[in-house]
Scaffold this active site. Structure first.
Site, PDB file in Angstrom:
ATOM      1  N   HIS B 125       0.924  -1.278   0.081  1.00 31.71           N
ATOM      2  CA  HIS B 125      -0.048   0.058   0.073  1.00 31.71           C
ATOM      3  C   HIS B 125       0.907   1.297  -0.091  1.00 31.71           C
ATOM      4  O   HIS B 125       1.991   1.040   0.449  1.00 31.71           O
ATOM      5  CB  HIS B 125      -0.941  -0.161   1.277  1.00 31.71           C
ATOM      6  CG  HIS B 125      -1.824   0.925   1.522  1.00 31.71           C
ATOM      7  ND1 HIS B 125      -1.640   2.155   1.701  1.00 31.71           N
ATOM      8  CD2 HIS B 125      -3.358   0.659   1.098  1.00 31.71           C
ATOM      9  CE1 HIS B 125      -2.630   2.984   1.747  1.00 31.71           C
ATOM     10  NE2 HIS B 125      -3.811   2.242   1.699  1.00 31.71           N
ATOM     11  N   ASP B 202       3.148  -4.976   8.380  1.00 29.89           N
ATOM     12  CA  ASP B 202       1.751  -4.152   8.083  1.00 29.89           C
ATOM     13  C   ASP B 202       0.754  -5.194   7.923  1.00 29.89           C
ATOM     14  O   ASP B 202       0.432  -5.852   6.811  1.00 29.89           O
ATOM     15  CB  ASP B 202       1.874  -3.376   6.852  1.00 29.89           C
ATOM     16  CG  ASP B 202       0.679  -2.906   6.196  1.00 29.89           C
ATOM     17  OD1 ASP B 202      -0.508  -2.932   7.141  1.00 29.89           O
ATOM     18  OD2 ASP B 202       0.489  -2.116   5.343  1.00 29.89           O
ATOM     19  N   GLN B 205      -4.633  -5.608   6.686  1.00 35.03           N
ATOM     20  CA  GLN B 205      -5.505  -6.410   5.992  1.00 35.03           C
ATOM     21  C   GLN B 205      -5.502  -7.945   6.341  1.00 35.03           C
ATOM     22  O   GLN B 205      -6.047  -8.915   5.983  1.00 35.03           O
ATOM     23  CB  GLN B 205      -5.378  -6.392   4.491  1.00 35.03           C
ATOM     24  CG  GLN B 205      -5.603  -5.125   3.686  1.00 35.03           C
ATOM     25  CD  GLN B 205      -7.033  -4.457   3.785  1.00 35.03           C
ATOM     26  OE1 GLN B 205      -7.762  -5.297   3.907  1.00 35.03           O
ATOM     27  NE2 GLN B 205      -7.002  -3.073   3.739  1.00 35.03           N
ATOM     28  N   LYS B 228     -10.406  -1.013  11.034  1.00 33.45           N
ATOM     29  CA  LYS B 228     -10.602  -2.338  10.159  1.00 33.45           C
ATOM     30  C   LYS B 228     -10.887  -3.416  10.778  1.00 33.45           C
ATOM     31  O   LYS B 228     -11.255  -4.753  10.251  1.00 33.45           O
ATOM     32  CB  LYS B 228      -9.416  -2.690   9.268  1.00 33.45           C
ATOM     33  CG  LYS B 228      -9.212  -1.264   8.117  1.00 33.45           C
ATOM     34  CD  LYS B 228      -8.094  -1.794   7.191  1.00 33.45           C
ATOM     35  CE  LYS B 228      -7.398  -0.621   6.487  1.00 33.45           C
ATOM     36  NZ  LYS B 228      -8.044   0.097   5.503  1.00 33.45           N
ATOM     37  N   CYS B 366      -4.645   2.521  -3.754  1.00 35.61           N
ATOM     38  CA  CYS B 366      -3.333   2.908  -3.048  1.00 35.61           C
ATOM     39  C   CYS B 366      -2.179   2.080  -3.301  1.00 35.61           C
ATOM     40  O   CYS B 366      -1.431   1.924  -2.387  1.00 35.61           O
ATOM     41  CB  CYS B 366      -3.494   3.305  -1.650  1.00 35.61           C
ATOM     42  SG  CYS B 366      -4.717   4.593  -1.232  1.00 35.61           S
TER      43      CYS B 366
END
Lengths: 140, 408
Positions: B125, B202, B205, B228, B366
């Site tokens: 991202h 990261d 997600q 999220k 993104c």
């Protein structure tokens, strides 16, 4: 036909559709019918880049009026370009500069003019007004 | 082993927003990759905080401040348990994943010098690309990228060229936000460790889809966003290993991050406060604690199985449509599908899906380097969460077919 007559005509054309999907069907149709911008004018200088779609806008000054042609990579955006070109093309610079685009709101398409939609339509309107202003200054 | 029955219908009742409709249509929310909806307990907790508990944390001797501080710190303990971190003070509250990555880039970045290397991947991202580009530019560092293959997976064949003794930091996503690929971060952590590189994962997600154990992963940093994972917006977590965080200078100066301040200088506070300058998002953090407890009360395995069912089902139904091309076809995927239909523009398809009450994301998500790899400007992305159903997938397919008819 005057600008305000063209506006009324556009609003009327959309008023016959109750359903939003039908209105979109009509926007798509208008997009398909849009006289395309001359390929020679589909150059980088004429690009108005939205985050999600790209619009091309070209303008010439003829007999005291601004003539616009445009195109877009997304068909719905192209339909919106068609609506704006139909209303604002072949108008005197002042009429374009002073137009508040009330007809777009009346049709119910103002959400597409939001800066957050990033589809290039709002930037296109600004560019249309910039062209009109430019021609006005040059020919004053 | 007791098998927990995963009852999606009763779960949906916890989410007020899922029970609205758009005119005569149901509202189908398939933009969970962007943000998740919030269960009622989280919404109620925010209100309760402002109704009954609002006071600043770590400052007051008065009762409200103590209650607020206790509840705020309880969230830290909940997150520690959630990630299985070793210590509570390894959990730093941030404003989100982007903020967490920037904190590390700014603070850890001061410890890097010219010629040092940072490794990221082509799948990242923008928020896990741009902070490193800025740092590399400022400090003359070398930024390297793990390349990807046509399925949207990392190519690790030349890993010995990518990770060297100059590699000081590796920052990679656990799951790709635009393609859904679950990346083999374990492998990259293992390789990185051999050269003493620090590793940031990261998890924006990943964390809402499967169990993450930071001690087992043995990463140095793990970042994710609260919104999220069913929590309030403006909240996020940076997990950092105690030894690594202790070695790093503070990120921002201000209240709470100091021990003593005099005209001649300042003594910084200890972890975690060293990295939490100023009044934090107290209500948000408390709400996040509730969100994570709510999520932990659901069987993670059952969630993963349900989401995988949705993915397989949607994949199958989409594949039946003429002209569909799916981007991201790894065997290891989270529950999101990126696709295009023939040469239809994603904006057009997204607009007509929206008119029919289906929320998807369109565009480059993104991740412009990923789009560049495939030579496309963007995709349509449907991303599922634990509360989505096969019936919603059916409606989405029906709406998509209508959109295609109108645009063709």
């Amino acid at each position: 036909m005057s600008l305000s007559e063209k506006e009324i005509e556009l609003v009327d054309e959309f008023a016959i559709y109750d359903d939003w999907m039908d209105k979109y069907e009509y926007i798509i149709e208008l997009g398909k019918d849009l006289p395309l911008i001359d390929e020679a004018h589909k150059i980088d200088e004429n690009i108005i880049k939205g985050c999600q779609s790209t619009v091309w806008l070209h303008a010439v000054y003829k007999d005291g009026k601004v003539v616009f042609t445009g195109d877009a990579d997304a068909i719905i955006v192209k339909g919106l370009v068609a609506i704006l070109v139909r209303a604002l093309s072949e108008e005197e610079p002042d009429a374009i500069i002073n137009n508040e685009l009330e007809f777009v709101k009346e049709i119910g398409l103002q959400e597409h003019l939001s800066p957050t939609r990033s589809n290039g339509v709002l930037a296109m309107i600004k560019q249309m007004k910039m062209y009109a202003l430019g021609f006005k200054m040059k020919n004053a | 082993m007791q098998v927990t029955h995963f009852d999606v219908e009763s779960l949906r009742k916890d989410f007020p927003l899922l029970n609205i409709s758009q005119g005569k249509n149901p509202y189908v929310y398939f933009d969970n990759g962007a943000t998740s909806q919030k269960p009622q307990v989280v919404i109620d907790r925010l209100k309760q905080y402002y109704d009954q508990e609002n006071a600043n944390v770590h400052r007051g001797v008065h009762q409200l401040s103590q209650i607020s501080t206790d509840n705020f710190e309880e969230s830290r303990r909940i997150v520690r348990r959630f990630l299985n971190a070793e210590y509570d003070h390894e959990i730093i509250f941030t404003a989100g994943t982007t903020n967490g990555i920037n904190l590390v880039a700014t603070s850890f970045g001061t410890m890097l010098s010219e010629g040092d290397e940072i490794l990221i991947s082509e799948l990242e991202h923008h928020s896990n690309i741009v902070p490193w580009q800025m740092l590399a530019h400022d400090k003359n560092l070398v930024l390297k990228y793990i390349p990807i293959n046509n399925k949207g997976e990392w190519i690790l064949d030349d890993i010995s060229d990518l990770i060297t003794d100059k590699t000081k930091l590796i920052a990679v996503s656990h799951v790709s936000n635009s393609l859904g690929t679950i990346n083999p971060v374990e492998k990259i952590i293992e390789e990185g460790k051999k050269f003493g590189a620090k590793i940031l994962v990261d998890g924006a997600q990943a964390i809402q889809h499967f169990k993450v154990d930071v001690q087992k992963l043995d990463c140095d940093f793990y970042v994710f966003s609260g919104h999220k994972v069913f929590g309030p917006t403006g909240t996020g977590i940076l997990y950092g290993k105690e030894s690594v965080l202790n070695a790093m200078p503070p990120y921002q100066g201000g209240g709470d991050m100091i021990k003593t301040v005099s005209m001649s200088g300042t003594v910084y506070n200890e972890l975690p406060h060293k990295f939490e300058a100023g009044t934090p998002n107290i209500a948000g953090v408390i709400g996040l604690g509730v969100a994570i407890e709510w999520f932990m009360s659901i069987d993670t395995e059952a969630v993963a199985a349900h989401e995988n069912d949705l993915l397989v089902y949607a994949h199958e139904k989409l594949s039946e449509i003429e002209g569909i091309k799916i981007y991201g076809t790894s065997d290891k995927k989270c529950s999101l599908i990126s696709f295009l239909v023939g040469d239809l523009h994603p904006y057009d398809v997204g607009t007509l899906l929206n008119q029919q009450g289906v929320a998807v994301r369109t565009g480059h998500h993104c991740t412009q380097p990923v789009m560049e790899y495939y030579g496309i400007p963007g995709t349509i992305r449907a991303s599922f969460s634990l509360y989505n159903t096969k019936e919603e997938v059916d409606y989405f397919i029906k709406a998509l077919k209508r959109a295609i008819r109108m645009l063709s």
